[in-house]
Design a protein around this motif. Structure first.
Motif, PDB file in Angstrom:
ATOM      1  N   ASN A 201       0.849  -1.188   0.000  1.00  0.00           N
ATOM      2  CA  ASN A 201       0.000   0.000   0.000  1.00  0.00           C
ATOM      3  C   ASN A 201       0.888   1.242   0.000  1.00  0.00           C
ATOM      4  OD1 ASN A 201      -1.642   2.194   0.667  1.00  0.00           O
ATOM      5  ND2 ASN A 201      -3.014   0.965   1.935  1.00  0.00           N
ATOM      6  N   ARG A 286      -4.221   0.173  -6.675  1.00  0.00           N
ATOM      7  CA  ARG A 286      -2.963  -0.547  -6.907  1.00  0.00           C
ATOM      8  C   ARG A 286      -2.225   0.060  -8.088  1.00  0.00           C
ATOM      9  NH1 ARG A 286      -1.149  -5.123  -9.842  1.00  0.00           N
ATOM     10  NH2 ARG A 286      -3.222  -5.553 -10.670  1.00  0.00           N
ATOM     11  N   MET A 451      -5.064  -5.033  -2.450  1.00  0.00           N
ATOM     12  CA  MET A 451      -4.922  -3.814  -3.233  1.00  0.00           C
ATOM     13  C   MET A 451      -5.588  -3.918  -4.603  1.00  0.00           C
ATOM     14  SD  MET A 451      -3.316  -1.691  -1.342  1.00  0.00           S
ATOM     15  CE  MET A 451      -3.018  -0.476  -2.621  1.00  0.00           C
ATOM     16  N   THR A 463      -7.628  -2.204   1.864  1.00  0.00           N
ATOM     17  CA  THR A 463      -6.309  -1.683   1.532  1.00  0.00           C
ATOM     18  C   THR A 463      -5.519  -1.341   2.784  1.00  0.00           C
ATOM     19  OG1 THR A 463      -7.233   0.552   1.334  1.00  0.00           O
ATOM     20  CG2 THR A 463      -7.074  -0.752  -0.688  1.00  0.00           C
TER      21      THR A 463
END
Length: 796
Positions: A201, A286, A451, A463
């Motif tokens: 992340n 992502r 993600m 996330t």
């Protein structure tokens, strides 16, 4: 040089390095190569004050050259990036055989001398630097715990990228450069590791910059990724979610400019990704992270040919390109090779690296050899743990309350996670089994890291999650190791049978821990903790493929000051040992516990006392004084079967005297000379007696108990029942029957070994076979265990 964004390849348009910077960086690289070759070959004449002779060369040449010059080149360029951007960076070296290069660079930057003052940056220090390499009493030839700045050992082929991502999790300011060798890229662990970018992340984690080092060869064969064409390689890496930047060539001046340009572009892309993700109100998606493909000759700058055979750019440069010094031409060739780096331009007469070059390196903790993230114990903060007593299962009387041990532990781990949210120093790792293993309460605090796209049907994905689930034991292990090695805490939950997948990985980590205990500057890190559940005795529904308790055998082979194995018999004991494991430092703790509803034996106070000692007599279950037989057990199901056998024996032989001994810390069985937890002989005999028969019901393979107790005086009387590789899809009780661990077999074993009951053996044997026949007929007809087994309860 510049980057062609359409093809993400380097083109000859702009040169980011000035002529002076290029000169100095190339000189730094030559110095590292010189020191690397010197470490591999020389025992004397470190500064080439005279022509080399055979007497100057080590009698045994054990280093590796082939990957080293490429690693040296990359280190120089990473130093430039650190200095220009004030980066917090560590360097993970997948090609562990590049050990001489990493030692050379930490020596040049000064971090090596700080750790090892005897290896000063001088003529005599250079001599000692060369002499110690692959020398008895010296240092290993690969990147090792002794190497400052390393968290990845040379024997850990395939784990570098997983370690890199583990280091980056919860380290928002850290950039991890991870050099992936094209040989290790062929391993399954590394192939899976490319997917780690889907769990990173950018809003709260650091970044990983993978550098795929293509030098074309392994020990004796070409590498796959170096031989597929550019388009196929590009499609593969893009399919993994990366934007590859390509750097390739053999002309150092050209490659310097290419790599500098590629690194600048990669860093700019990483910063842009993080800035976008960290903006207020940003929706974190992502990203496609950059990576570099670095293609240079294997053994670059080394001998072009030896004895008429090509060396540079071939597999022949992998280890020691020139090896036979009975040939006078070889010593002349080595001398010319080392002088080709022009050391007189790089070091003064006293052996000191000239400031013109040395000033290129970072200073203080910005040096990769001195970065505290690569010595994680320096950053380690204790976990803020809840009081495990608060999660206790009330047990007013033994065997009258049922609980799912791991579900109880899950409530405790939920609050461990909760208490660590501010520090962000604890994660739970597991291969898609957290809920299956009854630990789902942790989702109340932190979901599963995800993600990618999230559908409406998905549950507990986030996330911002802190539970790491991926169906790869290799990734779970590698991530956790990287997380621990950089100063954090964690726990790996896994089905018992499938933790074997990481046997080699835990073996290497245990070796790392063992070695670091003797390195004063390596600070202790948090222990590597395993919770193994869905274990062998409760895999009746999945069959033989899921039935394997052998990981504990593997762990007992590790060094005594590292390995710990716990077999808690109930939930309160599980809470006690789990709390202990999470507080511990520098161990490999293996905890094996079931997840099914089972009888609970000890209240919390009794559980703590029992686990503190590691083994004990359960007075409430047997007769302590002068027993006819000792009924011993280790593991939750063996404990159940042992106690059931005790009730049967009392019914069969009312005047029988039985002592019940439960073992929760398996290592207490060893003598103190073999393990620090081992009981001395007097304490061991106080439990198991000096001469009475012992029927030992064990969770794993019976031979392990014999191995641990072979030196005990009463070993000849210890009869062990455990897993015998007789499993299938059947009922829970039939699993123990198939392996002769059932209560009926244990009771018969006791009667057979008590001399005064010899006349009863024929009748009791007949009763045993009659009972087993009844059991087999019942489960075949009903598909479940007999009521007398299924509904058994310890008498009040």
């Amino acid at each position: 040089m510049m980057i062609d964004q359409d093809r993400t390849s380097t083109t000859d348009v702009a040169a980011p390095l000035s002529p002076d910077m290029l000169r100095r960086m190339d000189g730094y690289w030559r110095a590292a190569n010189y020191l690397s070759v010197g470490q591999i070959y020389l025992r004397d004449n470190a500064m080439l004050d005279r022509p080399l002779t055979v007497a100057d060369v080590k009698p045994r040449l054990l280093g590796h050259w082939g990957t080293t010059p490429g690693l040296n080149f990359l280190y120089v360029h990473l130093n430039r990036l650190i200095v220009e951007h004030d980066l917090d960076m560590i360097n993970i070296i997948g090609p562990g055989h590049g050990g001489p290069g990493l030692v050379a660079h930490t020596y040049l930057e000064g971090s090596y001398t700080e750790r090892y003052p005897a290896i000063e940056r001088s003529r005599s220090g250079m001599h000692r630097l060369f002499r110690q390499f692959s020398w008895p009493g010296g240092i290993p030839s690969h990147v090792a715990p002794e190497t400052p700045g390393s968290i990845h050992e040379g024997g850990e082929l395939g784990y570098s990228l997983a370690h890199a991502y583990g280091a980056a999790f919860d380290n928002p300011d850290l950039l991890v450069a991870c050099i992936v060798g094209d040989g290790e890229a062929e391993t399954g662990a590394l192939a899976a590791s490319w997917h780690s970018n889907k769990f990173l992340n950018p809003a709260r984690d650091g970044a990983v910059l993978p550098i795929l080092h293509l030098n074309g060869y392994k020990i004796a064969n070409p590498t796959i990724l170096a031989r597929i064409d550019r388009g196929e390689l590009d499609a593969l890496l893009r399919g993994y979610g990366h934007e590859p930047l390509y750097v390739e060539g053999s002309d150092p001046a050209v490659v310097h400019q290419q790599l500098a340009s590629a690194l600048d572009a990669a860093l700019a892309r990483i910063k842009a990704i993080q800035a976008t993700a960290r903006a207020d109100g940003a929706i974190v998606e992502r990203p496609r992270w950059p990576m570099i493909v670095f293609r240079t000759p294997k053994g670059w700058t080394g001998p072009k040919a030896v004895d008429g055979k090509p060396v540079e750019g071939t597999w022949r440069s992998h280890q020691v390109p020139i090896a036979d010094f009975k040939n006078p031409e070889h010593i002349r060739q080595l001398d010319a090779w080392m002088r080709s780096y022009r050391p007189e331009e790089l070091f003064d007469a006293d052996g000191k690296f000239l400031d013109d070059y040395a000033s290129l390196a970072p200073t203080g903790h910005r040096r990769m050899g001195s970065n505290p993230h690569a010595n994680g114990g320096e950053l380690l903060q204790p976990l803020s743990l809840p009081d495990f007593h608060a999660y206790a299962v009330p047990v007013p009387v033994a065997g009258q309350v049922k609980a799912e041990a791991t579900r109880v532990l899950g409530r405790y781990l939920r609050d461990v996670m909760k208490f660590s949210m501010d520090a962000k120093n604890f994660r739970l790792f597991g291969p898609d089994e957290t809920a299956s293993n009854r630990l789902a309460d942790v989702y109340d605090v932190a979901g599963k890291v995800w993600m990618a796209e999230i559908d409406a049907v998905d549950e507990d994905l986030s996330t911002d999650g802190r539970v790491m689930e991926v169906l790869s034991e290799h990734l779970c292990q590698g991530w956790l190791e990287g997380y621990l090695l950089t100063g954090r805490h964690g726990l790996f939950s896994c089905y018992e049978a499938f933790v074997h997948i990481v046997d080699s990985m835990v073996n290497q980590h245990a070796k790392w821990l063992k070695v670091t205990k003797s390195i004063p500057w390596r600070r202790p890190i948090a222990s590597l903790n395993y919770l193994l559940t869905s274990h062998v005795w409760r895999q009746d529904h999945n069959g033989l493929s899921h039935q394997d308790p052998g990981f504990i055998d593997h762990i007992t082979n590790e060094t005594a000051d590292v390995a710990r194995i716990y077999l808690p018999p109930d939930a309160n004991c599980l809470l006690s040992v789990a709390d202990h494991a999470l507080r511990s430092r520098g161990y490999v703790n293996v905890i094996v516990a079931g997840k099914q509803p089972d009888w609970q034996w000890l209240g919390m106070d009794a559980a703590v006392r029992h686990c503190t000692v590691g083994a004990g007599i359960w007075d409430w279950a047997g007769d302590d004084a002068d027993p006819d037989v000792v009924m011993a057990c280790a593991g939750d199901v063996p404990t159940l079967e042992t106690l059931a056998a005790v009730t049967m024996l009392r019914a069969y032989v009312p005047d029988i005297r039985i002592r019940v001994v439960n073992v929760v810390d398996l290592m207490v069985l060893q003598p103190q000379s073999e393990h620090p937890h081992g009981l001395d002989d007097r304490a061991f005999e106080a439990l198991f007696t000096a001469d009475k028969p012992v029927i030992f019901a064990f969770h794993g393979y019976p031979a392990l108990i014999h191995k641990l107790t072979y030196a005990r005086a009463n070993h000849r009387n210890i009869h062990v029942r455990g897993y015998k590789e007789r499993g299938t899809t059947t009922t829970p009780f039939d699993m123990v029957v198939l392996n002769d661990l059932d209560r009926y077999r244990l009771a018969l074993d006791a009667i057979e070994r008590i001399p005064r009951l010899a006349d009863r053996v024929p009748a009791e044997t007949a009763r045993y076979w009659t009972t087993l026949e009844r059991h087999k007929l019942y489960i075949a007809e009903q598909g479940d265990d007999m009521p007398e087994v299924r509904d058994w309860q310890w008498p009040t």
